[in-house]
Design a protein around this motif. Structure first.
Motif, short mmCIF file in Angstrom:
data_model
loop_
_atom_site.label_atom_id
_atom_site.label_comp_id
_atom_site.label_asym_id
_atom_site.label_seq_id
_atom_site.Cartn_x
_atom_site.Cartn_y
_atom_site.Cartn_z
N ASP A 104 7.20 -81.70 -33.13
CA ASP A 104 6.06 -81.12 -33.39
C ASP A 104 5.08 -80.96 -32.22
OD1 ASP A 104 4.82 -79.92 -35.40
OD2 ASP A 104 3.85 -81.70 -36.27
N ASN A 105 5.50 -81.35 -30.92
CA ASN A 105 4.74 -81.40 -29.72
C ASN A 105 5.30 -80.64 -28.63
OD1 ASN A 105 2.94 -83.19 -30.53
ND2 ASN A 105 4.15 -85.06 -30.02
N SER A 106 6.38 -79.72 -28.92
CA SER A 106 6.82 -79.28 -27.41
C SER A 106 6.50 -77.67 -27.51
CB SER A 106 8.39 -79.15 -27.75
OG SER A 106 8.84 -78.57 -28.75
N ASN A 107 6.23 -76.98 -28.66
CA ASN A 107 5.56 -75.85 -28.76
C ASN A 107 4.27 -75.63 -28.49
OD1 ASN A 107 5.65 -72.84 -29.03
ND2 ASN A 107 6.55 -72.93 -31.02
N PRO A 108 3.69 -75.06 -27.36
CA PRO A 108 2.16 -75.02 -27.18
C PRO A 108 1.33 -74.18 -28.23
CG PRO A 108 3.40 -74.12 -25.33
CD PRO A 108 4.40 -74.49 -26.65
N GLN A 112 2.40 -71.47 -31.44
CA GLN A 112 2.42 -71.90 -32.54
C GLN A 112 2.11 -71.05 -33.62
OE1 GLN A 112 1.22 -75.87 -33.41
NE2 GLN A 112 2.68 -76.81 -31.82
N ASP A 113 0.87 -70.37 -33.21
CA ASP A 113 0.16 -69.24 -33.91
C ASP A 113 0.80 -68.21 -34.35
OD1 ASP A 113 -2.21 -70.89 -33.74
OD2 ASP A 113 -3.21 -69.52 -32.17
N LEU A 114 1.99 -68.11 -33.56
CA LEU A 114 3.04 -66.81 -33.76
C LEU A 114 3.98 -67.30 -35.01
CD1 LEU A 114 4.04 -65.67 -30.17
CD2 LEU A 114 2.84 -64.30 -31.96
N SER A 115 4.46 -68.60 -35.01
CA SER A 115 5.43 -68.53 -35.89
C SER A 115 4.90 -69.33 -37.23
CB SER A 115 6.57 -69.71 -35.36
OG SER A 115 5.83 -70.88 -34.98
N TYR A 129 13.89 -68.53 -25.25
CA TYR A 129 14.43 -68.08 -26.67
C TYR A 129 12.94 -67.41 -27.30
CZ TYR A 129 17.67 -66.61 -30.16
OH TYR A 129 18.55 -66.11 -30.71
N SER A 130 12.12 -66.93 -26.72
CA SER A 130 11.00 -65.82 -27.19
C SER A 130 9.85 -66.93 -27.17
CB SER A 130 11.17 -65.25 -28.54
OG SER A 130 10.78 -66.31 -29.50
N HIS A 131 8.64 -66.14 -27.39
CA HIS A 131 7.31 -66.78 -27.41
C HIS A 131 7.26 -67.33 -28.77
CE1 HIS A 131 6.12 -65.90 -23.38
NE2 HIS A 131 6.90 -65.00 -23.40
N LEU A 132 7.88 -67.12 -29.73
CA LEU A 132 7.87 -68.03 -30.95
C LEU A 132 8.29 -69.44 -30.86
CD1 LEU A 132 9.65 -65.70 -33.82
CD2 LEU A 132 7.12 -66.17 -33.43
N THR A 133 9.13 -69.71 -30.00
CA THR A 133 9.61 -71.05 -29.67
C THR A 133 9.05 -71.47 -28.23
OG1 THR A 133 11.69 -70.20 -28.82
CG2 THR A 133 11.49 -70.59 -31.12
#
Ligand SMILES: [Zn+2]
Ligand SMILES: [Zn+2]
Length: 390
Positions: A104-108, A112-115, A129-133
């Motif tokens: 839960d902590n690695s994606n800024p 996160q708003d994208l995924s 691997y994209s800005h989703l991740t």
């Protein structure tokens, strides 16, 4: 430094970009000595994963030498490390349960708003691997910043060749977890769709876990040959009716476990697939699911379904009825790489697992674009490409 960057559909280049720097105390900087192109990188190359931006550095399978450490990194300069493609903090609710790919902590937060609207929960972060991740720079480059370097990287002995351990970064743990998710029991018949790297490692893992027979399904003769050399039986879907063959090979009941190592860009000319190729091209549907449908339909009653293949969006005509009526269990997910690196390194060091058979081509990083093109266009011959920054 030099790095392989994404610029759009079938357009990757080697550019000169700024060197990475330590940003957080737990970071380390790795000088990359070997990096591989993954089958899932081809989804980026084909432009079917949302959230890519021109100039993004690709690559999530890499290893190298520690050259710089933040004050809270546990690594030491000069150590040789393999880095998991999943970026995980090691201490959140999910990491505590060893569900590292759900960290839960690695994606800024801005990524996160994208995924979150797409999946209901924000995704964890992955390299390249994209800005989703998370939009993290990948490792197909001379240097890479590794966040949470006290959690992810595994230190490997200096004397072990890179190519023996490189695949601990992704595809070996992914193939292993795919077999583990299939709950293999001694005596099982296991069918694996896709004899690409993950499918082949799933075959190898299923046999090590005690499956009686493992059946590899593909249409590329060379990939089928590799499956056979590992001890699998093979089915060429371009010549044989897969469902009938599997029934015959399993004594008329269907495979005990099925593994979809194909994912969202299934090949072939089955009607459902042809329609989905078109839908995917015009952006109406994200996923093509022929392999998964066939796996669900052929699996025996009460059997297990494991899906290491990558899916990104929504799938039409999902045979939920077959799943429910036959009582199938389905497990999937991005690999919890950090959970598997230690035990699998041991199996490599004691000779139980060798993954070097897979490597068909070795190129300098500068020829990365050529590597992508050939790996994409000639999947029969190009089974795995390893790039080396010079
Ligand atoms: Zn990969
Ligand atoms: Zn975490």
């Amino acid at each position: 430094m030099r790095a392989l960057t994404w610029h759009g559909h079938h357009d990757v280049r080697v550019d000169t970009v700024p060197d990475p720097e330590i940003i957080n105390p737990r970071d380390a900087i790795i000088k990359v000595t070997a990096t591989a192109i993954c089958g899932s990188d081809l989804h980026l190359y084909d432009g079917v994963i949302p959230g890519m931006m021109p100039g993004d550095i690709l690559g999530h399978e890499f290893m190298g030498e520690v050259v710089e450490t933040g004050p809270k990194s546990t690594l030491e300069k000069g150590q040789k490390v393999v880095v998991p493609f999943t970026i995980s903090c090691g201490s959140c609710y999910f990491c505590q349960k060893q569900q590292y790919s759900a960290c839960d902590n690695s994606n800024p937060v801005d990524a996160q708003d994208l995924s979150e609207p797409l999946y209901g929960h924000a995704m964890s972060a992955l390299f390249g691997y994209s800005h989703l991740t998370g939009g993290y720079a990948g490792g197909q480059s001379e240097y890479v910043r590794v966040p949470f370097s006290d959690v992810g990287p595994i230190v490997v002995p200096d004397h072990v060749e890179d190519e023996k351990v490189l695949f601990l970064s992704d595809i070996l743990p992914t193939g292993w977890m795919a077999a583990e998710n299939a709950d293999i029991e001694p005596g099982d018949t296991v069918a694996v769709w896709g004899c690409g790297p993950v499918g082949l490692f799933a075959i190898q893992s299923a046999l090590l876990m005690g499956a009686k027979q493992v059946i590899g399904i593909d249409h590329h003769p060379h990939r089928l040959e590799l499956a056979r050399s590992l001890g699998a039986k093979i089915v060429d879907f371009s010549r044989t009716h897969v469902g009938e063959a599997l029934m015959e090979m399993s004594g008329g009941i269907g495979p005990d476990a099925v593994i979809d190592a194909v994912g969202m860009e299934a090949h072939g000319f089955a009607p459902d697939n042809v329609i989905e190729v078109v839908k995917q091209k015009v952006g109406v549907a994200a996923d093509r699911g022929h392999a998964l449908r066939e796996a669900l339909i052929t699996c025996r009653k009460g059997g297990r379904v494991s899906v290491p293949g990558v899916y990104g969006g929504f799938l039409d005509k999902f045979p939920l009825g077959a799943m429910m009526q036959k009582g199938l269990q389905l497990r999937t997910g991005q690999t919890h790489v950090q959970k598997y690196t230690k035990p699998l390194l041991e199996k490599i060091l004691n000779g139980e697992i060798d993954t070097t058979f897979l490597i068909s081509h070795r190129l300098p990083l500068e020829q990365g674009p050529e590597g992508y093109k050939n790996f994409h266009d000639n999947q029969n011959e190009w089974t795995k490409v390893v790039l080396r920054p010079e």
